[in-house]
Motif scaffolding. Sequence first.
Motif, PDB file in Angstrom:
ATOM      1  N   VAL A 121       0.853  -1.190   0.000  1.00  0.00           N
ATOM      2  CA  VAL A 121       0.000   0.000   0.000  1.00  0.00           C
ATOM      3  C   VAL A 121       0.888   1.240   0.000  1.00  0.00           C
ATOM      4  O   VAL A 121       1.749   1.395   0.877  1.00  0.00           O
ATOM      5  CB  VAL A 121      -0.936   0.029   1.231  1.00  0.00           C
ATOM      6  N   GLU A 122       0.681   2.109  -0.964  1.00  0.00           N
ATOM      7  CA  GLU A 122       1.477   3.331  -0.998  1.00  0.00           C
ATOM      8  C   GLU A 122       0.920   4.305   0.044  1.00  0.00           C
ATOM      9  O   GLU A 122      -0.282   4.590   0.066  1.00  0.00           O
ATOM     10  CB  GLU A 122       1.427   3.964  -2.385  1.00  0.00           C
ATOM     11  N   PRO A 123       1.771   4.800   0.962  1.00  0.00           N
ATOM     12  CA  PRO A 123       1.283   5.712   2.014  1.00  0.00           C
ATOM     13  C   PRO A 123       0.761   7.009   1.431  1.00  0.00           C
ATOM     14  O   PRO A 123       1.243   7.483   0.391  1.00  0.00           O
ATOM     15  CB  PRO A 123       2.525   5.955   2.879  1.00  0.00           C
ATOM     16  N   ARG A 124      -0.233   7.587   2.109  1.00  0.00           N
ATOM     17  CA  ARG A 124      -0.773   8.879   1.666  1.00  0.00           C
ATOM     18  C   ARG A 124       0.158   9.980   2.162  1.00  0.00           C
ATOM     19  O   ARG A 124       0.233  10.278   3.356  1.00  0.00           O
ATOM     20  CB  ARG A 124      -2.190   9.078   2.198  1.00  0.00           C
ATOM     21  N   VAL A 125       0.886  10.560   1.247  1.00  0.00           N
ATOM     22  CA  VAL A 125       1.931  11.530   1.583  1.00  0.00           C
ATOM     23  C   VAL A 125       1.382  12.738   2.354  1.00  0.00           C
ATOM     24  O   VAL A 125       1.986  13.156   3.353  1.00  0.00           O
ATOM     25  CB  VAL A 125       2.687  11.968   0.315  1.00  0.00           C
ATOM     26  N   PRO A 126       0.266  13.349   1.953  1.00  0.00           N
ATOM     27  CA  PRO A 126      -0.223  14.506   2.724  1.00  0.00           C
ATOM     28  C   PRO A 126      -0.500  14.187   4.191  1.00  0.00           C
ATOM     29  O   PRO A 126      -0.223  15.021   5.069  1.00  0.00           O
ATOM     30  CB  PRO A 126      -1.510  14.897   1.990  1.00  0.00           C
ATOM     31  N   ASP A 127      -1.025  12.997   4.484  1.00  0.00           N
ATOM     32  CA  ASP A 127      -1.279  12.630   5.878  1.00  0.00           C
ATOM     33  C   ASP A 127       0.027  12.478   6.651  1.00  0.00           C
ATOM     34  O   ASP A 127       0.150  12.916   7.803  1.00  0.00           O
ATOM     35  CB  ASP A 127      -2.071  11.319   5.950  1.00  0.00           C
ATOM     36  N   ALA A 128       1.017  11.831   6.020  1.00  0.00           N
ATOM     37  CA  ALA A 128       2.314  11.673   6.684  1.00  0.00           C
ATOM     38  C   ALA A 128       2.967  13.024   6.921  1.00  0.00           C
ATOM     39  O   ALA A 128       3.524  13.286   8.004  1.00  0.00           O
ATOM     40  CB  ALA A 128       3.224  10.787   5.836  1.00  0.00           C
ATOM     41  N   ALA A 129       2.887  13.914   5.934  1.00  0.00           N
ATOM     42  CA  ALA A 129       3.487  15.243   6.069  1.00  0.00           C
ATOM     43  C   ALA A 129       2.807  16.042   7.171  1.00  0.00           C
ATOM     44  O   ALA A 129       3.471  16.680   8.004  1.00  0.00           O
ATOM     45  CB  ALA A 129       3.398  15.990   4.740  1.00  0.00           C
TER      46      ALA A 129
END
Length: 356
Positions: A237-245
Motif C-alpha cells: 500500500v502506498e502511504p498517503r503523503v499529505p497525511d504523513a506530512a
Amino acid sequence: MPRSPVVLGIESSCDETGAGLVRDGVLLGQAVASSMDEHARFGGVVPEIAARAHVHAMAPVVREALERAGLTLRDVGAVAVTTGPGLSGALQVGVAAAKGYAFSLGVPLYGVHHLAGHVAAAGLAGEPLPNPCVVLIVSGGHTSLLLVRDLARDPIVHLGDTLDDAAGECFDKTARILGLPYPGGPAIDRAARDGDPGAVRLPRPLTGPGDAPYAFSFSGLKTAAARWVEGHRAAGVEPRVPDAAASLQEAIADTLTRKAVRACTDHGIRTLVVVGGVAANSRIRALTEQRCAAAGITLRVPPLPLCTDNGAMVAAIGDLLARAGAEPAPLDVSIDPSAPLEYAALTPRPRARSAA
C-alpha cells in the motif's frame, strides 16, 4: 553625537549569498542569491558548489543591496560578516569579501556568529528585542532554546539544545523518504495542507515527565515516520503523503512550541522569539502564536524573508556591536566552521604556529 555607521552585512555560511545594510536597527536594503536549485538534484547542499556560487554572486548581491538602499559603498561605515558556523569553503568566500570591503573603505570589520544573526533579525521588524527574552532557534542544522539578554554585550545562555537531529534535518530526511523534493521543510509544509495531522500516531520526543525539559531529539521521530512508510509499502500500500506530512509537521510543531512556552513560564519571561529557517513553517508559526496567546506571552517572529539566511541579519548584529562600542575584529580574522554559540561577536584568530 555622531550618527551610527551604516553597516554592510555579508552572509555566506551555506547556500545563500546575502548582503544587507542596517543603521540604528533599521533595515535599509538587502539582497539574496541562492544556489538551492543547483543542490536540489543531489538531495542536499554540496559544499564545493556552494562556495563556487558565492564567488560568482558576492559582488552582484552587494551592488543590489546598495541600490535597494539608495546608497553607495562610500556610505558604508562598518562591515560585518559571518565567520561561523557553516561550510568552510562558503565561509571563506564571505570573509575574504568582507575583508576586502573593510580594508578598501578603511572601516571596522566585525566577525559575527551566524545563529546570533538569526536572533538579531527579529529586531529588524519593529522594536528592539526585550532584555531578557527566550529564543527558539529552529533551522536545518540547529534547534536550541536560549536565554538572551543584551545581545551585543552579554553571553548567550543555552537552556537546551538538540541531542541529535535538528528539526530541519528531520523535515529533510523524512521528505526524502516520502519522495518529496529538497529542501524538505517547504515541501512538507505544502503537502501537509491536504493532509490529516492526526492520521499517523507519531511520538513527541522528550516531552515526558522525567525528560529534560528544554532539550530536543528528532532522530527517533524521523525513524518512526520512516517505519510507518515502510510498513505501508511492505503491505503493498502506498502511504498517503499529505497525511504523513501533516502528522510529522504537527509532531514537530507540538514539541517545539510546548518546550518553548514552558521555558518562558518557568523563567518568568514574557517574550518568546522564534527564528531560523524552520520558523517559516506555517504550522509552527500558527501553533506558537496560539499557545503564546493562551499563556500571555508576547511572540516575536521575523517576517518570512528574514527567517532564512540573509545579509540583513548579519548587518543587524554588526549594527548592535558598533553601537555598543565593541572592539572590531582584526583584519586577519579567521573562520570557525563549528563555532559554539556563546556571544554574538565571533572573531577567532589564527592559531600560532608551533615551533619547529
